[in-house]
Design a protein around this motif. Structure first.
Motif, mmCIF file in Angstrom:
data_model
loop_
_atom_site.group_PDB
_atom_site.id
_atom_site.type_symbol
_atom_site.label_atom_id
_atom_site.label_comp_id
_atom_site.label_asym_id
_atom_site.label_seq_id
_atom_site.Cartn_x
_atom_site.Cartn_y
_atom_site.Cartn_z
ATOM 1 N N ALA A 268 0.842 -1.204 0.000
ATOM 2 C CA ALA A 268 0.000 0.000 0.000
ATOM 3 C C ALA A 268 0.873 1.248 0.000
ATOM 4 O O ALA A 268 0.571 2.227 -0.697
ATOM 5 C CB ALA A 268 -0.928 -0.008 1.206
ATOM 6 N N ILE A 269 1.977 1.214 0.777
ATOM 7 C CA ILE A 269 2.850 2.389 0.839
ATOM 8 C C ILE A 269 3.549 2.588 -0.514
ATOM 9 O O ILE A 269 3.642 3.703 -1.037
ATOM 10 C CB ILE A 269 3.858 2.239 2.000
ATOM 11 N N THR A 270 4.023 1.473 -1.116
ATOM 12 C CA THR A 270 4.687 1.562 -2.420
ATOM 13 C C THR A 270 3.740 2.136 -3.472
ATOM 14 O O THR A 270 4.118 2.990 -4.276
ATOM 15 C CB THR A 270 5.150 0.157 -2.881
ATOM 16 N N ASN A 271 2.483 1.648 -3.465
ATOM 17 C CA ASN A 271 1.533 2.058 -4.510
ATOM 18 C C ASN A 271 0.711 3.269 -4.111
ATOM 19 O O ASN A 271 -0.196 3.658 -4.849
ATOM 20 C CB ASN A 271 0.560 0.909 -4.818
ATOM 21 N N ASP A 272 0.976 3.829 -2.925
ATOM 22 C CA ASP A 272 0.192 4.950 -2.404
ATOM 23 C C ASP A 272 -1.319 4.632 -2.437
ATOM 24 O O ASP A 272 -2.137 5.465 -2.798
ATOM 25 C CB ASP A 272 0.486 6.237 -3.202
ATOM 26 N N SER A 273 -1.670 3.399 -2.056
ATOM 27 C CA SER A 273 -3.090 3.036 -1.976
ATOM 28 C C SER A 273 -3.481 2.986 -0.491
ATOM 29 O O SER A 273 -2.993 3.801 0.293
ATOM 30 C CB SER A 273 -3.331 1.697 -2.668
ATOM 31 N N SER A 274 -4.314 2.055 -0.096
ATOM 32 C CA SER A 274 -4.721 2.016 1.303
ATOM 33 C C SER A 274 -4.677 0.582 1.833
ATOM 34 O O SER A 274 -4.592 -0.375 1.056
ATOM 35 C CB SER A 274 -6.121 2.590 1.456
ATOM 36 N N PHE A 275 -4.697 0.450 3.161
ATOM 37 C CA PHE A 275 -4.697 -0.891 3.783
ATOM 38 C C PHE A 275 -5.718 -0.880 4.920
ATOM 39 O O PHE A 275 -6.077 0.184 5.423
ATOM 40 C CB PHE A 275 -3.293 -1.245 4.307
ATOM 41 N N PRO A 276 -6.207 -2.067 5.302
ATOM 42 C CA PRO A 276 -7.258 -2.092 6.325
ATOM 43 C C PRO A 276 -6.709 -2.217 7.748
ATOM 44 O O PRO A 276 -5.659 -2.825 7.958
ATOM 45 C CB PRO A 276 -8.047 -3.358 5.964
ATOM 46 N N ILE A 277 -7.421 -1.608 8.699
ATOM 47 C CA ILE A 277 -7.209 -1.951 10.099
ATOM 48 C C ILE A 277 -8.535 -2.485 10.640
ATOM 49 O O ILE A 277 -9.601 -2.137 10.128
ATOM 50 C CB ILE A 277 -6.747 -0.749 10.959
ATOM 51 N N THR A 278 -8.442 -3.345 11.637
ATOM 52 C CA THR A 278 -9.627 -4.046 12.126
ATOM 53 C C THR A 278 -9.841 -3.768 13.602
ATOM 54 O O THR A 278 -8.879 -3.615 14.354
ATOM 55 C CB THR A 278 -9.465 -5.571 11.902
ATOM 56 N N SER A 279 -11.109 -3.689 13.989
ATOM 57 C CA SER A 279 -11.455 -3.461 15.387
ATOM 58 C C SER A 279 -12.633 -4.359 15.754
ATOM 59 O O SER A 279 -13.452 -4.703 14.899
ATOM 60 C CB SER A 279 -11.829 -1.992 15.592
ATOM 61 N N ARG A 280 -12.695 -4.742 17.028
ATOM 62 C CA ARG A 280 -13.846 -5.541 17.469
ATOM 63 C C ARG A 280 -15.021 -4.651 17.825
ATOM 64 O O ARG A 280 -16.115 -5.146 18.075
ATOM 65 C CB ARG A 280 -13.466 -6.406 18.670
ATOM 66 N N GLU A 281 -14.797 -3.331 17.890
ATOM 67 C CA GLU A 281 -15.893 -2.383 18.140
ATOM 68 C C GLU A 281 -16.026 -1.475 16.925
ATOM 69 O O GLU A 281 -15.063 -1.202 16.228
ATOM 70 C CB GLU A 281 -15.582 -1.513 19.363
ATOM 71 N N LEU A 282 -17.243 -1.007 16.713
ATOM 72 C CA LEU A 282 -17.505 -0.089 15.618
ATOM 73 C C LEU A 282 -17.421 1.337 16.168
ATOM 74 O O LEU A 282 -18.155 1.690 17.084
ATOM 75 C CB LEU A 282 -18.902 -0.387 15.065
ATOM 76 N N HIS A 283 -16.474 2.109 15.640
ATOM 77 C CA HIS A 283 -16.294 3.492 16.122
ATOM 78 C C HIS A 283 -16.705 4.487 15.052
ATOM 79 O O HIS A 283 -16.415 4.300 13.876
ATOM 80 C CB HIS A 283 -14.822 3.745 16.482
ATOM 81 N N THR A 284 -17.358 5.559 15.486
ATOM 82 C CA THR A 284 -17.691 6.654 14.584
ATOM 83 C C THR A 284 -17.952 7.885 15.444
ATOM 84 O O THR A 284 -17.638 7.864 16.635
ATOM 85 C CB THR A 284 -18.889 6.300 13.689
ATOM 86 N N PHE A 285 -18.490 8.947 14.874
ATOM 87 C CA PHE A 285 -18.770 10.118 15.693
ATOM 88 C C PHE A 285 -20.072 10.789 15.271
ATOM 89 O O PHE A 285 -20.599 10.536 14.175
ATOM 90 C CB PHE A 285 -17.600 11.112 15.675
ATOM 91 N N VAL A 286 -20.597 11.632 16.139
ATOM 92 C CA VAL A 286 -21.899 12.270 15.935
ATOM 93 C C VAL A 286 -21.884 13.076 14.630
ATOM 94 O O VAL A 286 -20.957 13.856 14.391
ATOM 95 C CB VAL A 286 -22.234 13.187 17.121
ATOM 96 N N GLY A 287 -22.866 12.846 13.785
ATOM 97 C CA GLY A 287 -23.022 13.635 12.570
ATOM 98 C C GLY A 287 -22.318 13.055 11.353
ATOM 99 O O GLY A 287 -22.479 13.585 10.258
ATOM 100 N N GLN A 288 -21.541 11.971 11.528
ATOM 101 C CA GLN A 288 -20.830 11.383 10.388
ATOM 102 C C GLN A 288 -21.699 10.306 9.735
ATOM 103 O O GLN A 288 -21.934 9.256 10.336
ATOM 104 C CB GLN A 288 -19.510 10.757 10.859
ATOM 105 N N PRO A 289 -22.179 10.536 8.501
ATOM 106 C CA PRO A 289 -22.957 9.482 7.839
ATOM 107 C C PRO A 289 -22.073 8.260 7.574
ATOM 108 O O PRO A 289 -20.936 8.400 7.119
ATOM 109 C CB PRO A 289 -23.407 10.123 6.529
#
Ligand code: CUA
Length: 405
Positions: free
Chosen positions: A170-191
């Motif tokens: 991902a770093i070489t190709n300037d793309s993206s990679f996943p991270i994983t969590s056992r909880e779902l995190h977000t914030f107020v107002g973010q669709p």
């Protein structure tokens, strides 16, 4: 005289009907207003619309309930047989007006409900311009949530050659990679746009506080959208019977109060991945705790707060791997744990069925588990002993991996 009397009787009847009709409407509205007091909190913008629709249906249903029950109670009192009266009741034939009314009113109600609920359906599924995609995966019996991390957000001081191959790519190709969590995190107002898939059977992703439920279907992805409006922690539940651990298949959604608080959690998670500990034992602990693999759904492991019961208990697995399981398989403890992950069906512990996914070492295969992750997990599980000392000789592991599958 006669016509005057029947006129006043008619007026009374009309008044009674109007009074009963008003009482039914008021009763229906009271039922609709009181029942949602038992509901979970309204955590999303969509929950307001869904609850309004539900209350509307409840008011109609409540009024019909009161009408039917009221008619029954009235009839029981008004038309009960006099003592000694064993004759049949009057034989009443059809009443065209009545039949028209009881056909027309429900038809109008159904039509109104169709239009109203279709509007809510369309509105809650609308694509929002600034929505964030989160990947949710169901596996017996655990949820995991993945986020895309753009390579550009990786700090410049990380030692790239120490990172897992997919992050290096991902770093070489300037793309993206996943991270994983056992909880779902977000914030107020973010669709949020959830993209859901399952690694085994059918599950259903349900957040009662968001009034959102969506099936997970083997072999395809499904989507659901919501926008949190209230900070806090709310349960995520599996709503589809998926096996023995279905009732335990729960997680949490944590809605942060604002983006700053959310980003602070997010960058902590990214740092865990891009600054991996050198010690394979610590790395294994981190991989298992991240929920990247669904082990916690079936296994108990007190050190990581796992409490699954459909698979063998992993407390003390290092000791057992070196004694009972070594005796049963003729393998060293590190070989036993390593191969159990890639060939679980060949290593069934007596009393347990073949439920565990078969992890595979090559990218692109289902249930992909890179060899590095396997080694780190083996290193960690080998330390699950009474003394805390590793039961394994990890220097053998590379030779075992090179020699076999
Ligand atoms: Cu997954 Cu029930």
């Amino acid at each position: 005289m006669n016509s005057g009397k029947s006129q006043s009787t008619n007026n009374m009847t009309v008044l009674w009907i109007i009074g009963a009709f008003l009482a039914l409407i008021i009763g229906g509205v009271i039922i609709a207003q009181a029942t949602p007091l038992l509901f979970p909190p309204q955590g999303s913008a969509e929950s307001l619309q869904v609850d309004d629709l539900f209350k509307f249906m409840l008011a109609i249903g409540g009024a019909i309930f009161l009408l039917v029950q009221g008619a029954i109670v009235y009839s029981v009192i008004r038309f009960r047989a006099k003592p000694g009266d064993l004759s049949d009741g009057a034989n009443i034939h059809g009443n065209a007006t009545l039949e028209l009314v009881w056909t027309a009113i429900p038809a109008v109600i159904v039509l109104v409900l169709t239009v109203y609920s279709y509007q809510v359906w369309v509105s809650t599924r609308e694509i929002k311009p600034n929505e964030q995609t989160v990947y949710g995966r169901g596996a017996r019996f655990v949820w995991s949530f993945s986020y895309d991390v753009p390579a550009s957000s990786v700090p410049s001081d990380v030692e790239v050659d120490k990172l897992p191959p997919n992050i290096q790519d991902a770093i070489t190709n300037d793309s993206s990679f996943p991270i994983t969590s056992r909880e779902l995190h977000t914030f107020v107002g973010q669709p949020i746009k959830m993209v859901l898939d399952t690694s085994d059977t059918l599950h259903a992703f349900w957040i009662p506080a968001m009034r959102m439920k969506q099936d997970l279907i083997s072999g395809r992805t499904t989507e659901i959208r919501f926008t949190p409006i209230q900070a806090g922690e709310f349960p995520v539940v599996c709503a589809e019977l998926c096996g023995g651990g279905h009732g335990d298949m729960r997680a949490s959604i944590i809605v942060h109060a604002d983006e700053t608080e959310y980003l602070s959690w997010f960058s902590d998670q990214v740092n865990l991945v891009v600054y991996p500990p050198d010690d394979p034992v610590l790395r294994g602990e981190q991989v298992l705790a991240s929920g990247q693999y669904p082990c916690s759904g079936c296994h108990t492991l007190t050190a990581l707060s796992w409490a699954g019961i459909t698979g063998p208990n992993l407390n003390g697995i290092g000791d057992r791997a070196a004694t009972v399981r070594s005796a049963a398989t003729g393998e060293t403890p590190e070989e036993y744990i390593h191969r159990s992950l890639y060939h679980p069906a060949e290593y069934l512990v007596p009393g347990f069925g073949a439920l565990m996914p078969q992890f595979q070492p090559d990218a692109g295969q289902p249930n992909f588990m890179p060899v590095d992750d396997n080694k780190a997990i083996v290193a960690y599980l080998c330390t699950q002993t009474a003394t805390g000392e590793s039961a394994c000789d990890l220097s053998n592991l590379d030779a075992i991996i090179a020699a076999g599958d």
